[in-house]
Design a protein around this motif. Structure first.
Motif, PDB file in Angstrom:
ATOM      1  N   MET A   1      16.308  26.993   0.107  1.00  0.00           N
ATOM      2  CA  MET A   1      16.586  25.709  -0.538  1.00  0.00           C
ATOM      3  C   MET A   1      17.833  25.076   0.067  1.00  0.00           C
ATOM      4  N   LYS A   2      17.851  23.759   0.120  1.00  0.00           N
ATOM      5  CA  LYS A   2      19.051  23.036   0.501  1.00  0.00           C
ATOM      6  C   LYS A   2      19.746  22.582  -0.783  1.00  0.00           C
ATOM      7  N   ILE A   3      20.949  23.114  -1.017  1.00  0.00           N
ATOM      8  CA  ILE A   3      21.616  22.981  -2.313  1.00  0.00           C
ATOM      9  C   ILE A   3      22.943  22.267  -2.161  1.00  0.00           C
ATOM     10  N   ALA A   4      23.146  21.225  -2.957  1.00  0.00           N
ATOM     11  CA  ALA A   4      24.437  20.553  -3.044  1.00  0.00           C
ATOM     12  C   ALA A   4      25.199  21.140  -4.225  1.00  0.00           C
ATOM     13  N   ARG A  35      22.375  34.561   0.402  1.00  0.00           N
ATOM     14  CA  ARG A  35      20.943  34.713   0.113  1.00  0.00           C
ATOM     15  C   ARG A  35      20.071  33.831   1.002  1.00  0.00           C
ATOM     16  N   GLY A  36      20.679  33.149   1.949  1.00  0.00           N
ATOM     17  CA  GLY A  36      19.913  32.384   2.920  1.00  0.00           C
ATOM     18  C   GLY A  36      19.724  30.921   2.604  1.00  0.00           C
ATOM     19  N   HIS A  37      20.354  30.423   1.548  1.00  0.00           N
ATOM     20  CA  HIS A  37      20.234  29.011   1.208  1.00  0.00           C
ATOM     21  C   HIS A  37      21.155  28.168   2.094  1.00  0.00           C
ATOM     22  N   CYS A  89      22.498  11.395  -1.814  1.00  0.00           N
ATOM     23  CA  CYS A  89      21.340  10.491  -1.716  1.00  0.00           C
ATOM     24  C   CYS A  89      20.735  10.480  -0.317  1.00  0.00           C
ATOM     25  N   HIS A  90      21.542  10.753   0.694  1.00  0.00           N
ATOM     26  CA  HIS A  90      21.061  10.701   2.081  1.00  0.00           C
ATOM     27  C   HIS A  90      20.928  12.085   2.706  1.00  0.00           C
ATOM     28  N   GLY A  91      21.126  13.144   1.893  1.00  0.00           N
ATOM     29  CA  GLY A  91      21.202  14.483   2.471  1.00  0.00           C
ATOM     30  C   GLY A  91      19.933  15.303   2.425  1.00  0.00           C
ATOM     31  N   GLN A  92      18.860  14.764   1.833  1.00  0.00           N
ATOM     32  CA  GLN A  92      17.582  15.484   1.742  1.00  0.00           C
ATOM     33  C   GLN A  92      17.758  16.873   1.105  1.00  0.00           C
ATOM     34  N   PHE A  93      18.472  16.904  -0.021  1.00  0.00           N
ATOM     35  CA  PHE A  93      18.686  18.142  -0.745  1.00  0.00           C
ATOM     36  C   PHE A  93      17.485  18.448  -1.643  1.00  0.00           C
ATOM     37  N   ASP A  94      17.331  19.725  -1.970  1.00  0.00           N
ATOM     38  CA  ASP A  94      16.307  20.136  -2.932  1.00  0.00           C
ATOM     39  C   ASP A  94      16.837  20.108  -4.357  1.00  0.00           C
ATOM     40  N   ILE A  95      18.142  20.348  -4.511  1.00  0.00           N
ATOM     41  CA  ILE A  95      18.731  20.484  -5.847  1.00  0.00           C
ATOM     42  C   ILE A  95      20.222  20.187  -5.770  1.00  0.00           C
ATOM     43  N   VAL A  96      20.762  19.622  -6.837  1.00  0.00           N
ATOM     44  CA  VAL A  96      22.208  19.439  -6.993  1.00  0.00           C
ATOM     45  C   VAL A  96      22.674  20.361  -8.099  1.00  0.00           C
ATOM     46  N   LEU A 345      16.481  28.603 -12.446  1.00  0.00           N
ATOM     47  CA  LEU A 345      16.521  27.220 -12.911  1.00  0.00           C
ATOM     48  C   LEU A 345      16.302  26.235 -11.765  1.00  0.00           C
ATOM     49  N   TYR A 346      16.846  26.547 -10.582  1.00  0.00           N
ATOM     50  CA  TYR A 346      16.578  25.686  -9.414  1.00  0.00           C
ATOM     51  C   TYR A 346      15.076  25.559  -9.180  1.00  0.00           C
ATOM     52  N   ARG A 347      14.386  26.719  -9.137  1.00  0.00           N
ATOM     53  CA  ARG A 347      12.939  26.708  -8.861  1.00  0.00           C
ATOM     54  C   ARG A 347      12.184  25.930  -9.931  1.00  0.00           C
ATOM     55  N   LYS A 348      12.597  26.084 -11.169  1.00  0.00           N
ATOM     56  CA  LYS A 348      11.946  25.386 -12.274  1.00  0.00           C
ATOM     57  C   LYS A 348      12.109  23.872 -12.137  1.00  0.00           C
ATOM     58  N   LEU A 349      13.316  23.431 -11.816  1.00  0.00           N
ATOM     59  CA  LEU A 349      13.572  22.001 -11.669  1.00  0.00           C
ATOM     60  C   LEU A 349      12.836  21.410 -10.469  1.00  0.00           C
ATOM     61  N   ILE A 350      12.856  22.127  -9.353  1.00  0.00           N
ATOM     62  CA  ILE A 350      12.183  21.642  -8.146  1.00  0.00           C
ATOM     63  C   ILE A 350      10.679  21.552  -8.371  1.00  0.00           C
TER      64      ILE A 350
END
Length: 385
Positions: A1-4, A35-37, A89-96, A345-350
């Protein structure tokens, strides 16, 4: 995941940590990277650059030249979090993952292109409560979720929003267990501010017949000079300064007991977890999450908030098994358990956001089909003529 991961701006997210929130954010980012994120840490420019730092301000606001007045700090904070929002907004993140206490991110949550997890680290106060209510009212899509770092904190926020409980954690494996501490030596560490009550911890240790070492940054100079400094004699009471994490570990494992005297409803209390990981039992007032973290095998939680009662607690706590303390840290306070909870929770939100996007696409297709099947009255007139 790409996480902010968004942190506070007042202090750097770096060692030596100014407090528990800075430590929490640092460990969260570090463990997610391990963990590889793909992690971007949005924080001040003097934060740890090994954590994928995206600097939102040149330096932490504590030292920033334009943030030395209340109005200046508010302006710098607003500018820093506006910068974070623009980059997100411009970072193509999966989750904040929002670890900040500033309202702006919450006010913007419904307008972001990615879901947000907000972790509550503080009791209810008006500015954050208003932002929570506003964000909850605009959360029809379910793209915002809220976590609290303890059950007691979740209960405080429950009238406004339901929060999942994910307890803070520490890297227990990096803390050295010590079965043979120095006898009759107590310790306290944290920020020297009135609400943490270090002067009461010192008085309780002395009344119990213990010497005590204290450490941490001086957050309120006037309080330190009036209440704490007169108690420091470098014999029975020693001030060790603002220690690095490695130095805290050495000091904690030497202590027979950790003494705490919080004068507020502390949301978690990372110092409890760190003491237990060292094998050091705890004596503390019954405030905030103390009773959730400590059980009768590893601590004495004092209901009566007096120096005399805490002194009795110091004597009782020092008799507890240090092995039981370590076992409690491993089973309840481990950072891996904390990160597991956040990843869930990340996976649930995504997944929820992707489902919403699929439904929106299906609705758009259905609408286009319906429009295409409809014939314009004007077209029918032209055909007839």
């Amino acid at each position: 995941m790409k996480i902010a991961v968004v942190g506070l701006m007042r202090h750097p997210i770096a060692e030596p940590f100014a407090g528990g929130m800075e430590s929490h954010t640092w460990w969260l980012a570090k463990k997610l990277i391990e963990r590889g994120h793909d992690v971007n840490l949005f924080a001040s420019g003097d934060s740890d650059r090994t954590l994928g730092l995206s600097a939102c301000t040149e330096s932490s606001l504590k030292t920033h030249p334009q943030a030395q007045t209340l109005a200046g700090e508010q302006a710098c904070n607003m500018s820093a979090y506006a910068s974070a929002i623009k980059q997100i907004c411009h970072g193509q993140f999966d989750i904040v993952h929002n670890n900040a206490l500033h309202p702006l991110l919450l006010l913007s949550a419904a307008d972001l292109p990615v879901p947000m997890l907000m972790t509550l680290h503080a009791p209810v106060y008006p500015e954050l409560a208003a932002a929570i209510q506003y964000a909850a009212a605009r959360n029809a899509s379910g793209n915002l979720a809220v976590a609290a770092v303890s059950g007691s904190l979740a209960a405080q926020w429950e009238p406004l929003i339901k929060a999942e409980i994910i307890y803070n954690g520490i890297d227990v494996d990096s803390w050295t267990f010590e079965s043979e501490p120095m006898p009759n030596l107590a310790m306290w560490y944290g920020r020297f501010v009135p609400e943490k009550g270090p002067h009461l911890a010192i008085q309780a240790a002395l009344k119990a017949g213990y010497s005590i070492q204290v450490a941490g940054p001086i957050g309120n100079k006037a309080y330190f000079e009036e209440k704490v400094l007169p108690l420091i004699d470098q014999k029975q009471v020693s001030y060790l300064g603002h220690l690095l994490h490695s130095e805290v570990k050495q000091a904690l494992k030497r202590a027979s007991v950790f003494v705490n005297a919080p004068m507020w409803e502390e949301p978690y209390g990372i110092v409890y977890a760190e003491a237990l990981a060292s094998g050091t039992p705890v004596a503390t007032f019954n405030r905030g999450a103390a009773g959730e973290i400590l059980d009768d095998r590893c601590g004495v939680v004092v209901k009566e908030r007096t120096v005399e009662a805490l002194a009795r607690g110091v004597i009782q706590a020092a008799k507890l098994s240090r092995y039981d303390c370590r076992e409690r840290a491993e089973s309840f306070c481990h950072v891996d358990s904390m990160v597991d909870g956040y990843e869930r929770l990340y996976r649930k939100l995504i997944a929820r956001q992707r489902q919403n996007e699929r439904l929106a696409r299906q609705e758009a297709i259905a609408m286009n089909v319906a429009l295409a099947s409809m014939k314009s009255p004007l077209n029918e007139i032209e055909v007839a003529s």
